[in-house]
Design an enzyme around this catalytic site. Structure first.
Site, mmCIF file in Angstrom:
data_model
loop_
_atom_site.group_PDB
_atom_site.id
_atom_site.type_symbol
_atom_site.label_atom_id
_atom_site.label_comp_id
_atom_site.label_asym_id
_atom_site.label_seq_id
_atom_site.Cartn_x
_atom_site.Cartn_y
_atom_site.Cartn_z
ATOM 1 N N GLY A 10 0.832 -1.211 0.000
ATOM 2 C CA GLY A 10 0.000 0.000 0.000
ATOM 3 C C GLY A 10 0.862 1.255 0.000
ATOM 4 O O GLY A 10 2.095 1.192 -0.010
ATOM 5 N N GLN A 11 0.193 2.392 0.036
ATOM 6 C CA GLN A 11 0.898 3.681 -0.050
ATOM 7 C C GLN A 11 1.908 3.844 1.081
ATOM 8 O O GLN A 11 3.072 4.159 0.865
ATOM 9 C CB GLN A 11 -0.098 4.831 0.092
ATOM 10 N N ILE A 49 -3.957 -10.611 7.674
ATOM 11 C CA ILE A 49 -4.062 -10.302 9.112
ATOM 12 C C ILE A 49 -5.411 -10.698 9.706
ATOM 13 O O ILE A 49 -5.575 -10.690 10.926
ATOM 14 C CB ILE A 49 -3.758 -8.811 9.407
ATOM 15 N N TYR A 137 -16.427 2.592 7.405
ATOM 16 C CA TYR A 137 -14.954 2.634 7.482
ATOM 17 C C TYR A 137 -14.515 3.188 8.844
ATOM 18 O O TYR A 137 -13.693 2.579 9.531
ATOM 19 C CB TYR A 137 -14.425 3.518 6.340
HETATM 20 N N1 LIG Z 1 -5.388 6.541 2.292
HETATM 21 C C1 LIG Z 1 -5.788 7.515 3.102
HETATM 22 O O1 LIG Z 1 -6.147 8.623 2.662
HETATM 23 C C2 LIG Z 1 -5.813 7.294 4.585
HETATM 24 C C3 LIG Z 1 -6.357 8.287 5.387
HETATM 25 C C4 LIG Z 1 -6.386 8.099 6.774
HETATM 26 C C5 LIG Z 1 -5.882 6.931 7.331
HETATM 27 N N2 LIG Z 1 -5.379 5.977 6.517
HETATM 28 C C6 LIG Z 1 -4.876 4.743 7.152
HETATM 29 O O2 LIG Z 1 -3.485 4.636 6.888
HETATM 30 C C7 LIG Z 1 -3.122 3.258 6.738
HETATM 31 C C8 LIG Z 1 -2.383 3.063 5.424
HETATM 32 O O3 LIG Z 1 -3.231 3.511 4.364
HETATM 33 P P1 LIG Z 1 -2.796 3.339 2.838
HETATM 34 O O4 LIG Z 1 -3.426 4.445 2.065
HETATM 35 O O5 LIG Z 1 -1.330 3.108 2.746
HETATM 36 O O6 LIG Z 1 -3.568 1.990 2.486
HETATM 37 P P2 LIG Z 1 -3.578 1.190 1.124
HETATM 38 O O7 LIG Z 1 -2.718 1.869 0.106
HETATM 39 O O8 LIG Z 1 -4.997 0.888 0.786
HETATM 40 O O9 LIG Z 1 -2.821 -0.159 1.527
HETATM 41 C C9 LIG Z 1 -3.394 -1.119 2.365
HETATM 42 C C10 LIG Z 1 -2.761 -2.451 2.024
HETATM 43 O O10 LIG Z 1 -3.302 -3.444 2.891
HETATM 44 C C11 LIG Z 1 -3.579 -4.599 2.110
HETATM 45 N N3 LIG Z 1 -4.570 -5.452 2.744
HETATM 46 C C12 LIG Z 1 -5.928 -5.434 2.611
HETATM 47 N N4 LIG Z 1 -6.482 -6.424 3.332
HETATM 48 C C13 LIG Z 1 -5.467 -7.083 3.953
HETATM 49 C C14 LIG Z 1 -5.406 -8.197 4.823
HETATM 50 N N5 LIG Z 1 -6.513 -8.854 5.194
HETATM 51 N N6 LIG Z 1 -4.194 -8.605 5.275
HETATM 52 C C15 LIG Z 1 -3.072 -7.960 4.890
HETATM 53 N N7 LIG Z 1 -3.055 -6.911 4.045
HETATM 54 C C16 LIG Z 1 -4.252 -6.463 3.587
HETATM 55 C C17 LIG Z 1 -4.069 -4.012 0.808
HETATM 56 O O11 LIG Z 1 -4.064 -4.980 -0.219
HETATM 57 P P3 LIG Z 1 -5.173 -4.821 -1.409
HETATM 58 O O12 LIG Z 1 -4.869 -3.530 -2.092
HETATM 59 O O13 LIG Z 1 -4.899 -6.039 -2.241
HETATM 60 O O14 LIG Z 1 -6.512 -4.822 -0.733
HETATM 61 C C18 LIG Z 1 -3.045 -2.903 0.599
HETATM 62 O O15 LIG Z 1 -1.877 -3.373 -0.037
HETATM 63 C C19 LIG Z 1 -4.423 2.477 6.872
HETATM 64 O O16 LIG Z 1 -4.569 2.030 8.197
HETATM 65 C C20 LIG Z 1 -5.505 3.497 6.578
HETATM 66 O O17 LIG Z 1 -6.734 3.178 7.215
HETATM 67 C C21 LIG Z 1 -5.315 6.127 5.161
#
Ligand SMILES: NC(=O)c1ccc[n+]([C@@H]2O[C@H](COP(=O)([O-])OP(=O)(O)OC[C@H]3O[C@@H](n4cnc5c(N)ncnc54)[C@H](OP(=O)(O)O)[C@@H]3O)[C@@H](O)[C@H]2O)c1
Length: 299
Positions: A10-11, A49, A137
């Site tokens: 992920g990001q 997870i 969410y």
């Molecule tokens: N993006 C935002 O704007 C934002 C804002 C506030 C908080 N956050 C929080 O910051 C954190 C990181 O966000 P991010 O944007 O980096 O998220 P992201 O890019 O969506 O990455 C999340 C990763 O987790 C993987 N994943 C999904 N289900 C899983 C599972 N059961 N076991 C293991 N891995 C799994 C996803 O795989 P798939 O892609 O294959 O599903 C993806 O590679 C998260 O906790 C998010 O809630 C994000």
């Protein structure tokens, strides 16, 4: 020391893996604390997870000392349509990690979101404000926070917002793409928050993990909170795209999940403990765009 990164594709996971493997980022060199480190970076195919058995076996095999949980279901509208799936990944998943961390004596750095608040605030939310999520969410992430805090003593909850990074899709990349395809943009101007660079967040997280602090931390880029419309305008300006960015309201652009009108966070706990290293959002965005557009030119 073994460091486990979940959701590494992920990001944020991607950025954390990069900084920990390279030992530095544009924000600085890793503290000496990380001198002897082994990094285990996995995504759902290697470690799901949501499976407590898989998590437990993984911990027994790799014996991580620090866990950065970047795994999540982040598609806010997708979560609204399938709250059960959201709960499994965003609440049960962190619970499994928290149980394993507590059992194996590991430190857990868990990521959360501004969506744990209802978005009706009029000043930036601080860590002591009472959360009241009003999306699937947000509810699932809030449940995950609570499991982690109840289960794992050596843990931090790091709430971030409006995240963008080099890996994956995000608002910055979408705006660049739409601007080039359509020549104009219409973006909501009645939702306000803190655009946050994954580069800054990853840096702040490694600093926090190296400390002995625990509890809830807000980790967003600094500077005045802005609307998505103002964020888009800055992206266009810095990318040198002469594109009109029209304003619209949330009511004109309905989505399955209700978006918070005001979800700015203040990094108070960081400031009062290890210090707040997050840059002003404009500085972080300018730096991101400079590198990202250079990468595009080279491809
Ligand atoms: N993006 C935002 O704007 C934002 C804002 C506030 C908080 N956050 C929080 O910051 C954190 C990181 O966000 P991010 O944007 O980096 O998220 P992201 O890019 O969506 O990455 C999340 C990763 O987790 C993987 N994943 C999904 N289900 C899983 C599972 N059961 N076991 C293991 N891995 C799994 C996803 O795989 P798939 O892609 O294959 O599903 C993806 O590679 C998260 O906790 C998010 O809630 C994000």
């Amino acid at each position: 020391m073994t460091i486990l990164i979940t959701g590494a594709h992920g990001q944020l996971g991607n950025e954390l893996q990069k900084i920990l493997e390279e030992g530095a980022s544009e924000r600085g060199i890793l503290p000496l604390f990380y001198a002897q480190r082994m990094i285990v970076a996995v995504d759902v195919n290697e470690l799901d997870i949501t499976s407590s058995d898989a998590v437990d076996s993984f911990f027994t095999l790799h014996k991580p000392n620090i866990v950065f949980n970047c795994a999540a279901m982040t598609n806010v509208d997708g979560c609204e349509g399938n709250e059960e799936a959201a709960y499994l990944v965003n609440a049960v998943g962190p619970k499994n990690l928290a149980v394993a961390c507590e059992r194996h004596g590991a430190r857990l750095m868990h990521l959360s979101t501004d969506y744990v608040f209802d978005g009706l605030g009029t000043r930036p939310y601080v860590e002591s404000d009472v959360p009241a999520a009003n999306t699937a969410y947000g509810r699932s992430k809030l449940a995950g926070e609570r499991f982690v805090l109840e289960t794992c003593k050596d843990s931090c909850i790091c709430r971030t917002a409006w995240l963008y990074g080099y890996a994956g899709n995000n608002f910055v990349k979408t705006m660049l793409k739409l601007a080039r395809e359509k020549g104009q943009l219409t973006v909501v101007n009645d939702q306000v928050g803190n655009p946050t660079s994954a580069v800054d967040l990853a840096w702040q997280l490694v600093l926090l993990a190296a400390s002995e602090e625990t509890g809830i931390f807000h980790c967003t880029c600094n500077g005045d909170a802005v609307s998505w419309n103002a964020f888009a305008k800055r992206i266009m300006e810095k990318a040198g795209l002469a594109v009109e960015v029209k304003a619209c309201t949330t009511a004109e652009f309905p989505r399955p999940a209700k978006r918070p009108a005001y979800s700015a966070l203040e990094n108070r706990h960081l400031r009062e403990t290890i210090g707040d290293s997050m840059r002003d959002w404009k500085e972080a965005l300018d730096s991101f765009l400079e590198h990202y557009l250079e990468q595009e030119r080279r491809q």
